[in-house]
Design an enzyme around this catalytic site. Sequence first.
Site, mmCIF file in Angstrom:
data_model
loop_
_atom_site.group_PDB
_atom_site.id
_atom_site.type_symbol
_atom_site.label_atom_id
_atom_site.label_comp_id
_atom_site.label_asym_id
_atom_site.label_seq_id
_atom_site.Cartn_x
_atom_site.Cartn_y
_atom_site.Cartn_z
ATOM 1 N N LYS A 56 0.815 -1.208 0.000
ATOM 2 C CA LYS A 56 0.000 0.000 0.000
ATOM 3 C C LYS A 56 0.859 1.273 0.000
ATOM 4 C CE LYS A 56 -4.061 -2.005 -0.016
ATOM 5 N NZ LYS A 56 -3.766 -3.411 -0.321
HETATM 6 C C1 LIG Z 1 -9.875 -2.672 -1.529
HETATM 7 C C2 LIG Z 1 -9.269 -3.340 -0.321
HETATM 8 N N1 LIG Z 1 -9.953 -3.363 0.821
HETATM 9 C C3 LIG Z 1 -9.448 -3.935 1.927
HETATM 10 C C4 LIG Z 1 -8.210 -4.525 1.934
HETATM 11 C C5 LIG Z 1 -7.722 -5.200 3.180
HETATM 12 O O1 LIG Z 1 -6.577 -4.635 3.716
HETATM 13 P P1 LIG Z 1 -5.579 -5.516 4.608
HETATM 14 O O2 LIG Z 1 -4.806 -6.405 3.705
HETATM 15 O O3 LIG Z 1 -4.716 -4.501 5.292
HETATM 16 O O4 LIG Z 1 -6.413 -6.277 5.580
HETATM 17 C C6 LIG Z 1 -7.451 -4.518 0.763
HETATM 18 C C7 LIG Z 1 -6.111 -5.146 0.752
HETATM 19 O O5 LIG Z 1 -5.504 -5.440 -0.216
HETATM 20 C C8 LIG Z 1 -7.984 -3.918 -0.409
HETATM 21 O O6 LIG Z 1 -7.303 -3.886 -1.564
#
Ligand SMILES: Cc1ncc(COP(=O)(O)O)c(C=O)c1O
Length: 400
Positions: A188
């Site tokens: 990210k």
């Molecule tokens: C659109 C979206 N929402 C939520 C998430 C979830 O984030 P995390 O991996 O930090 O739990 C991601 C992760 O890739 C994502 O791309």
Amino acid sequence: MSNVSSLLSIPFHRAAIGDEEVAAVSEVLRSGWLTMGTRTQEFERRFARYVGAPDAIAVSSGTAALHLALDAIGLRPGEEVLLPTTTFTATAEAVIYLGGRPVLVDVEPNAMNIDVEDAARRITPRTRAILAVHLAGLPCDLDALQRLASNYGLRVVEDAAHALPSSYGSRTIGSISEFTAFSFYATKTLTTGEGGMVTTANAQAAERMRMMRLHGISRDSWKRYHADGSWRYEVMEAGYKYNFTDLQAAIGLVQLQKCDAMREARRRIAEQYTLGLQDLEEVELPATPPDRESSWHLFILRLHLDKLEIDRDQFIEELKRRGVGCSVHFIPLHLHAFYQREFGCGAGDFPRAEAEYRRCISLPIFPTMREDEIERVLQAVIGTVRMTAKPVPAPRYAAR
Ligand SMILES: Cc1ncc(COP(=O)(O)O)c(C=O)c1O
């Protein structure tokens, strides 16, 4: 190593971690306090200020952030949450954790974000909330979503896993809706390895999320051991083990200082891609409406398949052969076995999302990309298009 993998010299992503992050983590390791503590609090304060939100609650992942936000609105079993089918499974999973039902919505043709009109058609008496995903970092049509939400008494939670920093009009994502969830996952735009954040202006909800992120305990652990704390605590709810750590906060505090510069670096790459590819009729480039600013977490290229001899998968293989790592965002949820089995959806249900999925490719875009790497990506795309473009039919002249 095979020929192909040894050629794969431009990864899809490379995290921008420098000596400052390493030094900050070492300092925490030496301090003797490794889990959630004062550095986490400082990171929360600075993050809130950065996005212009009254409060920010740091958690273990973006998924945890979504879960706690939906818990804070009091989502109950059987209640429905509207969300785009073009997203990562975490968006819908968080609804399912609470016994809710994710109601998938098709996407708009331009940005591949949730289609507000389709969302409106899917509202029922059980609908409680809208989960607005800013795909690639380009904000959704938040005014239209807020209007829809207020017409039907729905809550809005933004999934801003891709949108740090992004803005909608004069406002930064994180300061607009009642809840915004961010992710600090390794790829990210700000990373702490793993991690997440919820921003909110709802003080009561913030208090609940702080409690629920640490076992539903009434006081954060650091206070228990701190000079002004006490050993006493009370369990108020069956909460979660979703807390952040000071090790993550140390990385996050450094990354936050670089966040604007990193966005500027990605914006420049996006500009170079746009300039380099705009004359190719075989591809469509991402467009940014004038009232929005993208974080440029992703650069999604869309192929005009009717003008090419190959499909998207073959295009990616060809880029890989030319040494460029790519990805696809996302395989729509309704095409996955779980959503088909549990919610009865299937291929053909969301035609726009499927059509865009079949032709989209995410190119590498990360702040430490060198000029020669950017140029190689451009040459790989141009070369692949030239090699695989359908011949243009010769112009026919009217008989004289
Ligand atoms: C659109 C979206 N929402 C939520 C998430 C979830 O984030 P995390 O991996 O930090 O739990 C991601 C992760 O890739 C994502 O791309």
